[in-house]
Structure formats: structure tokens, C-alpha cells
Design an enzyme around this catalytic site. Sequence first.
Site, PDB file in Angstrom:
ATOM      1  N   SER A 106      85.302 -86.277 -22.793  1.00 58.33           N
ATOM      2  CA  SER A 106      86.620 -85.186 -22.718  1.00 58.33           C
ATOM      3  C   SER A 106      86.599 -84.706 -24.082  1.00 58.33           C
ATOM      4  O   SER A 106      85.692 -83.783 -24.319  1.00 58.33           O
ATOM      5  CB  SER A 106      87.778 -85.968 -22.642  1.00 58.33           C
ATOM      6  OG  SER A 106      88.937 -85.378 -22.328  1.00 58.33           O
ATOM      7  N   ASP A 126      89.677 -78.232 -23.099  1.00 60.91           N
ATOM      8  CA  ASP A 126      88.986 -79.569 -23.772  1.00 60.91           C
ATOM      9  C   ASP A 126      87.550 -79.509 -23.165  1.00 60.91           C
ATOM     10  O   ASP A 126      87.055 -78.682 -22.501  1.00 60.91           O
ATOM     11  CB  ASP A 126      89.528 -80.897 -23.856  1.00 60.91           C
ATOM     12  CG  ASP A 126      89.508 -81.298 -22.442  1.00 60.91           C
ATOM     13  OD1 ASP A 126      89.395 -80.648 -21.219  1.00 60.91           O
ATOM     14  OD2 ASP A 126      89.788 -82.557 -22.172  1.00 60.91           O
ATOM     15  N   ASP A 173      85.981 -81.399 -21.283  1.00 67.65           N
ATOM     16  CA  ASP A 173      85.541 -81.406 -19.766  1.00 67.65           C
ATOM     17  C   ASP A 173      86.656 -80.623 -18.981  1.00 67.65           C
ATOM     18  O   ASP A 173      86.425 -80.489 -17.559  1.00 67.65           O
ATOM     19  CB  ASP A 173      85.788 -82.862 -19.275  1.00 67.65           C
ATOM     20  CG  ASP A 173      86.974 -83.454 -19.528  1.00 67.65           C
ATOM     21  OD1 ASP A 173      87.500 -83.047 -20.329  1.00 67.65           O
ATOM     22  OD2 ASP A 173      87.227 -84.327 -18.489  1.00 67.65           O
ATOM     23  N   ASP A 193      89.650 -80.677 -18.268  1.00 70.89           N
ATOM     24  CA  ASP A 193      91.025 -81.149 -17.563  1.00 70.89           C
ATOM     25  C   ASP A 193      92.062 -80.960 -18.297  1.00 70.89           C
ATOM     26  O   ASP A 193      93.338 -81.133 -17.727  1.00 70.89           O
ATOM     27  CB  ASP A 193      90.847 -82.777 -17.112  1.00 70.89           C
ATOM     28  CG  ASP A 193      90.493 -83.493 -18.279  1.00 70.89           C
ATOM     29  OD1 ASP A 193      90.591 -83.073 -19.314  1.00 70.89           O
ATOM     30  OD2 ASP A 193      90.681 -84.862 -18.023  1.00 70.89           O
TER      31      ASP A 193
HETATM   32 MG    MG Z   1      89.573 -84.255 -20.677  1.00 70.49          MG
END
Ligand code: MG
Length: 455
Positions: free
Chosen positions: A97, A235, A237, A239
Amino acid sequence: MKSKLFGSSGVRGLVNVDLTPVLVAKIGLAISTFSKAEKILVGRDTRVSGLMVENALVSGLLAGGVKVNCLGVVPTPVLAYSTGELGADAGVMITASHNPPQYNGIKIFNGDGVAYNEESQNEIESIVENKSFELADWRNIGEASFIDESCLYIEMIRKNVKLNEKWHVIVDPGCGATCYIAPALLESLGCKITAINAQPDGFFPGRSPEPNSESLKSLAKIVKDLGGDIGAAYDGDGDRVTFVDEDGCFVDFDRVLAAYAACVVKRSSGGTVVTNVEASMCVEKMVEARGGKVVRTKVGDVYVAEAMKRCDAVFGGEPCGAWIHPQFHYCPDGILSSVLLLKALEDEGKMLSEFVSEVPRYQTVRVNVACKNEVKHKVMEKVEEGLKSLFPSCRQVSMVDGVRLSLEDGWILVRASGTEPFIRLTVEGESLKAAEGIMEKGVMLVRGLVGEVGR
Ligand code: MG
């Protein structure tokens, strides 16, 4: 194993220190053993270690007899959505993340695209610990193939959201997993795109994978210099999303969450919004004023998603920028959130600074009180009673995560740190003076309890 493998957001660790290929292969095999899946999708972000971790994970899954479809570099929400759409039994995302580049991790989703809950994660952990793996017969070892199905996700959004304005969006994927899909999708919706940090690079040379006011200084400057309408940063990844307004000012996490939540509640004439115990009370202020209700959960998007399903919520999210839109899917989705925010701005006829301006601005203070790990639970046992007698006029007590009291002019949250020898106190007040007043009382109480228990 020294510590718990799974945290609130899957497995996370330093690559080749905590997270070795050997451990990852075991986790892969444990996922196969636990899920009894026939087909699993695997995606990863742009981290340097991504391919290494993927190979180890896929190896474990194949050994368990699973058919694996690798999606390559995709944002977490794309992996989660595709898992549901393509009829896979599970999806596994390789990402740490927003953590620094030397970290990586594993997050697992079920066939509905919802992140594994604590119970499922514990089951996998115990399979790894007890080595109770189920290996496939050599004839039934799985097969892996590479597929590119990102178009499903893009189509899902394009079908459901139409933008009328030609927004000039400065997009900052931060060299992470959204670097192809976010600019392309926004452009296909009619936006004018200027993209920065839009090349995949696992060293994250442009900025930290965690978007915050510090790491987004160059985005803020570019929005201002180019006269952009909005800046959107994701961020590592994808999400989470964070925004910069049309004046080049970083937009406060809690306030934009509250403004958007209020907008959803207004549109659906009420409904439940879910957020975590740490979010600002401005969420209640905005949502309740429009006839909605707020439910709070432990910190972690898994808990938010679970509560949203349970309460049939219209919207949910955490102040870090992880927003969940239940009419699409139950994975926090930064790209979708940025598209829907633009749509909300169009509906309201506002630019972002104005959209957020009606949200009250409160003050937050945080203090950590030192407390030995062995006695933390003993201190916490006494905190509820102590706080109640300290604040007899409190409006509400919540025990979802530590102890949280809603007060007339703010709230206080007392939690034991999961990993460090601290009791953490968070206070929000209508003014700094109010917040500091509440904090002073709270700290005295907790210090007293630590002294009492420690004797
Ligand atoms: Mg994330």
C-alpha cells in the site's frame, strides 16, 4: 513465528527480512488449503520485489492445485473487482500500500471481492504455523497464465458515471499501480489530463507512496502553476486518493470525506455512512444535518466494509482516503472515488474548495502515554469507568476499538497500541482550547492508571 502474520490490512513486512519467498510460498499454499479455490487472481503494485513475491505466491498456489490468473501490475480495487467479475474464488493482491519501497505485503479478497476478515486471516495464519498444508497430487498441480482484463473495470465506471465538464485534472499516481489506468480512465471520461509521477517505478522516486500534505507539495504547486481544476494523488496500490483543490491547497482528509458523505446522504435522502473511530466528528455534523446516520468501526478498511454490508450503508470510508462505494463494489477505490468526487462537484455546481468549505474545522491532539506491553490490557480494563466518571455528561460511549467517549464539545479515544508500549489518546475538540482541556484530563487519568497497575 515471532509476531502475528496478518495485521489490519493483510500481511506486511520488510522484503527478504520478514517477507521472504519461502514464507510467501507457504502463505500461497495456505490460501489454497483454506479456500479450496479452483481459480485465484493475482495482482501486484509496482514495487521492486513485486515479481519475486508473485512468483513465490503463485508457486504455493499451484502446489495446492489452484488455477492462477496473473493480472500483472493493477491497482488493488481492479484486482478486487475483477475477482468478483471473472468468477474467481479469491483474489490476492501483492502490495504494501502506502508503506516505503522496501516493504511488500499480501492482501486477500474472497469471491465477492471483499477483503478477508480477521477470522479467515487467522485460519490461514494457523495453517502456516501448523504446516497443515494440503498439497495436490502431481497430476493436479495448477496452471498459471497471464490475462489482461482491466477493461472490465474501466467499462464498469464508464457505463455508470458520465462527466459533463472538461475538468483539468492533475493526476499523480506516485509511480504506483494506478499509473496507467487512472490517467487513461479520467481522459476517457472527457477530462483534460496532466500526469506526473506516471511511470511505474518500484523505488517511488517522485514522492512517497503515501499521499499526504508533505509528499504532495509538488502536485500542489503544479495544480496552481498550470491553473488546474483539481489534483488527485493515489497511494502505492490505488485504494486511497488524496486531493488538492483548484487553488493548489491540500484538502484535509476528514473534511473532504465528510463533504462527500453528506453529498451521498443528500442524494439518497438519508442512509447510513460508516467510518472508523478516529475520523473527525465533522462527519457526524455533515451527515446528520442531512438526515443520515454515522456508524463507527475499528480502524481498517476490512471493518468498514463489513459494517457497510451489515448496515446496508450508502457510503463508507476512512480519513486516510480509502473510500468505499457500495453500489460498485466493497473494496476501497481511489480511482473510482476521484471520478465520483468530480461527479459530485458537477451536481453541486462547486469547485473543490467551496465544496469542502461548509465542513466545520475542528482541532485534533494526540498524546502517547508510556505503558509496558504486559500491563496494557489491565490499564484498558479500567479506562472505561475512569473516563465515564471523569466526563459524567458524556453523550455516548463506544467500545468498538479502545474506549471512545462523545462529549458536548468533542470526543476522546483511548486505545492500547497494537505493537508499541503505549496507550494512545486522541482528542478532537471544537476549538484547540477545548481539545487541550479534554486531553489534559485524559492524560492524567491514564497516567494514574498506569502508575496504579504498575505498582
Ligand atoms: Mg493502499
